[in-house]
Motif scaffolding. Structure first.
Motif, PDB file in Angstrom:
ATOM      1  N   GLY A  14       0.912  -0.461  -0.069  1.00 54.82           N
ATOM      2  CA  GLY A  14       0.333  -0.116   0.001  1.00 54.82           C
ATOM      3  C   GLY A  14       0.717   0.695   0.430  1.00 54.82           C
ATOM      4  O   GLY A  14       2.259   1.077   0.043  1.00 54.82           O
ATOM      5  N   PRO A  15       0.179   2.117  -0.087  1.00 53.86           N
ATOM      6  CA  PRO A  15       0.663   4.020   0.313  1.00 53.86           C
ATOM      7  C   PRO A  15       1.626   3.548   1.208  1.00 53.86           C
ATOM      8  O   PRO A  15       2.008   2.767   2.280  1.00 53.86           O
ATOM      9  CB  PRO A  15      -0.168   4.795   0.716  1.00 53.86           C
ATOM     10  N   GLY A  16       2.914   4.737   0.855  1.00 54.75           N
ATOM     11  CA  GLY A  16       4.040   4.686   2.040  1.00 54.75           C
ATOM     12  C   GLY A  16       3.792   5.598   2.757  1.00 54.75           C
ATOM     13  O   GLY A  16       4.689   5.523   4.018  1.00 54.75           O
ATOM     14  N   VAL A  17       3.036   6.308   2.432  1.00 54.07           N
ATOM     15  CA  VAL A  17       2.856   7.169   4.035  1.00 54.07           C
ATOM     16  C   VAL A  17       1.435   6.874   4.478  1.00 54.07           C
ATOM     17  O   VAL A  17      -0.132   7.027   3.838  1.00 54.07           O
ATOM     18  CB  VAL A  17       2.786   8.433   2.990  1.00 54.07           C
ATOM     19  N   TRP A  18       1.255   7.698   5.603  1.00 54.70           N
ATOM     20  CA  TRP A  18       0.186   7.026   6.696  1.00 54.70           C
ATOM     21  C   TRP A  18      -0.887   7.963   6.570  1.00 54.70           C
ATOM     22  O   TRP A  18      -2.263   7.861   6.678  1.00 54.70           O
ATOM     23  CB  TRP A  18       1.002   7.549   8.377  1.00 54.70           C
ATOM     24  N   HIS A  19      -1.085   9.739   5.679  1.00 56.62           N
ATOM     25  CA  HIS A  19      -1.278  10.339   5.561  1.00 56.62           C
ATOM     26  C   HIS A  19      -2.280  10.336   4.116  1.00 56.62           C
ATOM     27  O   HIS A  19      -3.206  10.666   3.539  1.00 56.62           O
ATOM     28  CB  HIS A  19      -1.099  11.931   5.536  1.00 56.62           C
ATOM     29  N   THR A  20      -1.580   9.220   3.222  1.00 56.11           N
ATOM     30  CA  THR A  20      -2.037   9.253   1.725  1.00 56.11           C
ATOM     31  C   THR A  20      -2.787   8.153   1.712  1.00 56.11           C
ATOM     32  O   THR A  20      -3.395   7.469   1.104  1.00 56.11           O
ATOM     33  CB  THR A  20      -1.016   8.761   1.139  1.00 56.11           C
ATOM     34  N   ILE A  21      -2.908   7.028   2.785  1.00 55.97           N
ATOM     35  CA  ILE A  21      -4.146   6.029   2.476  1.00 55.97           C
ATOM     36  C   ILE A  21      -5.778   6.371   2.836  1.00 55.97           C
ATOM     37  O   ILE A  21      -5.889   7.393   3.298  1.00 55.97           O
ATOM     38  CB  ILE A  21      -3.619   5.740   3.937  1.00 55.97           C
ATOM     39  N   ASP A  22      -6.563   5.605   1.687  1.00 60.73           N
ATOM     40  CA  ASP A  22      -7.592   5.722   1.826  1.00 60.73           C
ATOM     41  C   ASP A  22      -8.220   5.092   2.618  1.00 60.73           C
ATOM     42  O   ASP A  22      -8.576   3.717   2.479  1.00 60.73           O
ATOM     43  CB  ASP A  22      -7.732   5.499   0.144  1.00 60.73           C
ATOM     44  N   TRP A  23      -8.655   5.460   3.733  1.00 61.13           N
ATOM     45  CA  TRP A  23      -9.817   5.174   4.856  1.00 61.13           C
ATOM     46  C   TRP A  23     -11.064   4.711   5.113  1.00 61.13           C
ATOM     47  O   TRP A  23     -10.732   3.247   4.901  1.00 61.13           O
ATOM     48  CB  TRP A  23      -9.753   5.872   6.066  1.00 61.13           C
ATOM     49  N   TYR A  24     -11.539   5.148   4.010  1.00 61.37           N
ATOM     50  CA  TYR A  24     -12.348   4.401   2.965  1.00 61.37           C
ATOM     51  C   TYR A  24     -12.196   3.342   2.028  1.00 61.37           C
ATOM     52  O   TYR A  24     -13.804   2.290   2.149  1.00 61.37           O
ATOM     53  CB  TYR A  24     -13.045   5.708   2.008  1.00 61.37           C
ATOM     54  N   ALA A  25     -11.808   3.189   1.438  1.00 66.55           N
ATOM     55  CA  ALA A  25     -11.269   1.714   0.643  1.00 66.55           C
ATOM     56  C   ALA A  25     -10.621   1.503   1.854  1.00 66.55           C
ATOM     57  O   ALA A  25     -11.284  -0.138   0.908  1.00 66.55           O
ATOM     58  CB  ALA A  25     -10.168   2.607  -0.316  1.00 66.55           C
ATOM     59  N   VAL A  26     -10.369   1.176   2.712  1.00 61.45           N
ATOM     60  CA  VAL A  26      -9.731   0.219   3.462  1.00 61.45           C
ATOM     61  C   VAL A  26     -10.923  -0.518   4.262  1.00 61.45           C
ATOM     62  O   VAL A  26     -10.824  -1.370   4.136  1.00 61.45           O
ATOM     63  CB  VAL A  26      -8.542   0.516   4.578  1.00 61.45           C
ATOM     64  N   HIS A  27     -11.459   0.814   5.343  1.00 64.21           N
ATOM     65  CA  HIS A  27     -13.349   0.333   5.471  1.00 64.21           C
ATOM     66  C   HIS A  27     -13.456  -0.963   4.750  1.00 64.21           C
ATOM     67  O   HIS A  27     -13.688  -1.625   5.137  1.00 64.21           O
ATOM     68  CB  HIS A  27     -13.481   0.866   6.382  1.00 64.21           C
ATOM     69  N   ARG A  28     -14.051  -0.419   3.359  1.00 66.01           N
ATOM     70  CA  ARG A  28     -14.526  -1.109   2.369  1.00 66.01           C
ATOM     71  C   ARG A  28     -13.883  -2.819   2.418  1.00 66.01           C
ATOM     72  O   ARG A  28     -15.050  -3.450   2.151  1.00 66.01           O
ATOM     73  CB  ARG A  28     -15.108   0.005   1.089  1.00 66.01           C
ATOM     74  N   THR A  29     -12.606  -2.433   1.548  1.00 63.97           N
ATOM     75  CA  THR A  29     -11.609  -3.750   1.840  1.00 63.97           C
ATOM     76  C   THR A  29     -12.178  -4.596   3.175  1.00 63.97           C
ATOM     77  O   THR A  29     -12.185  -5.917   2.301  1.00 63.97           O
ATOM     78  CB  THR A  29     -10.709  -3.689   1.376  1.00 63.97           C
ATOM     79  N   VAL A  30     -12.166  -4.246   3.765  1.00 58.62           N
ATOM     80  CA  VAL A  30     -12.291  -5.365   5.415  1.00 58.62           C
ATOM     81  C   VAL A  30     -13.823  -5.896   5.576  1.00 58.62           C
ATOM     82  O   VAL A  30     -14.349  -6.728   5.812  1.00 58.62           O
ATOM     83  CB  VAL A  30     -11.452  -4.312   6.420  1.00 58.62           C
ATOM     84  N   ARG A  31     -14.211  -4.914   5.194  1.00 55.33           N
ATOM     85  CA  ARG A  31     -15.653  -5.285   5.495  1.00 55.33           C
ATOM     86  C   ARG A  31     -16.089  -6.315   4.394  1.00 55.33           C
ATOM     87  O   ARG A  31     -16.914  -7.314   4.631  1.00 55.33           O
ATOM     88  CB  ARG A  31     -17.060  -4.025   5.639  1.00 55.33           C
ATOM     89  N   ARG A  32     -15.792  -5.955   3.232  1.00 56.63           N
ATOM     90  CA  ARG A  32     -16.197  -7.356   1.959  1.00 56.63           C
ATOM     91  C   ARG A  32     -15.791  -8.527   2.250  1.00 56.63           C
ATOM     92  O   ARG A  32     -17.020  -9.531   1.903  1.00 56.63           O
ATOM     93  CB  ARG A  32     -15.465  -6.180   0.889  1.00 56.63           C
ATOM     94  N   LEU A  33     -14.816  -8.197   3.029  1.00 54.59           N
ATOM     95  CA  LEU A  33     -13.967  -9.758   3.017  1.00 54.59           C
ATOM     96  C   LEU A  33     -14.719 -10.206   4.151  1.00 54.59           C
ATOM     97  O   LEU A  33     -14.704 -11.532   3.700  1.00 54.59           O
ATOM     98  CB  LEU A  33     -12.513  -9.658   3.028  1.00 54.59           C
ATOM     99  N   GLN A  34     -15.027  -9.386   5.206  1.00 52.26           N
ATOM    100  CA  GLN A  34     -15.456 -10.269   6.347  1.00 52.26           C
ATOM    101  C   GLN A  34     -16.995 -10.486   5.783  1.00 52.26           C
ATOM    102  O   GLN A  34     -17.636 -12.071   5.585  1.00 52.26           O
ATOM    103  CB  GLN A  34     -15.830  -8.861   6.954  1.00 52.26           C
ATOM    104  N   ALA A  35     -17.780  -9.852   4.632  1.00 52.83           N
ATOM    105  CA  ALA A  35     -19.011 -10.540   4.010  1.00 52.83           C
ATOM    106  C   ALA A  35     -18.651 -11.572   3.284  1.00 52.83           C
ATOM    107  O   ALA A  35     -19.450 -12.753   3.593  1.00 52.83           O
ATOM    108  CB  ALA A  35     -19.591  -9.203   3.519  1.00 52.83           C
ATOM    109  N   ARG A  36     -17.316 -11.822   2.396  1.00 56.84           N
ATOM    110  CA  ARG A  36     -17.059 -13.104   2.157  1.00 56.84           C
ATOM    111  C   ARG A  36     -17.188 -14.174   3.236  1.00 56.84           C
ATOM    112  O   ARG A  36     -17.659 -15.311   2.654  1.00 56.84           O
ATOM    113  CB  ARG A  36     -15.986 -13.089   1.226  1.00 56.84           C
ATOM    114  N   ILE A  37     -16.566 -13.772   4.169  1.00 56.68           N
ATOM    115  CA  ILE A  37     -16.600 -14.643   4.905  1.00 56.68           C
ATOM    116  C   ILE A  37     -17.526 -15.949   5.695  1.00 56.68           C
ATOM    117  O   ILE A  37     -18.142 -16.958   5.308  1.00 56.68           O
ATOM    118  CB  ILE A  37     -15.132 -14.479   5.930  1.00 56.68           C
TER     119      ILE A  37
END
Length: 151
Positions: A14-37
């Motif tokens: 992922g991104p190299g800098v903490w402030h450039t992380i797209d937190w909406y996408a991170v949350h969406r990815t985790v929730r999507r994987l949890q839904a698949r589980i």
């Protein structure tokens, strides 16, 4: 002819800098994987469940969300046995890169005595894990504490 790369699942880097992380996408990815589980559990596909749990615990999104949760809760200023805290964006970014499942083992807990709530001057012991150990257990909690939806 050029090939177009399509990203599926969770990102492993992922991104190299903490402030450039797209937190909406991170949350969406985790929730999507949890839904698949959840869907795999409901279908009884236990091999798929294990593969998705592995994907979630090793993904960049899972690690980034784990570091964010550990560094934004009430215990964010409480160092463990190693006396280190992740208080700067550089330390948080480094922590995401250093979270590895293979070869890691829990470090000793730090024992601290705090006053009891019963009004006396007695104290009780509390064990505090390191930031690394707390962050290591958070993606596992994401993968194991998936709630099934009732129809």
């Amino acid at each position: 002819m050029t090939a177009v790369a399509t990203l599926t699942g969770a990102l492993s880097t992922g991104p190299g800098v903490w402030h450039t992380i797209d937190w909406y996408a991170v949350h969406r990815t985790v929730r999507r994987l949890q839904a698949r589980i959840v869907k795999a559990v409901q279908a009884g596909r236990w091999g798929k469940v294990r593969a998705l749990q592995h994907l979630l615990t090793h993904s960049f999104s899972g690690k980034a969300l784990a570091v964010q949760r550990v560094t934004s809760n009430d215990g964010k200023r409480t160092p463990g046995g190693d006396d280190r805290i992740w208080d700067t964006p550089e330390k948080k970014t480094r922590a995401i890169r250093e979270l590895r499942q293979r070869g890691s083992h829990a470090l000793p807990l730090r024992r601290v005595s705090i006053p009891k709530n019963d009004g006396t001057h007695r104290q009780r012991p509390v064990s505090i894990p390191t930031m690394y150990d707390r962050a290591m257990h958070t993606p596992l909690a994401f993968a194991l504490s998936v709630r099934q939806r009732t129809p």
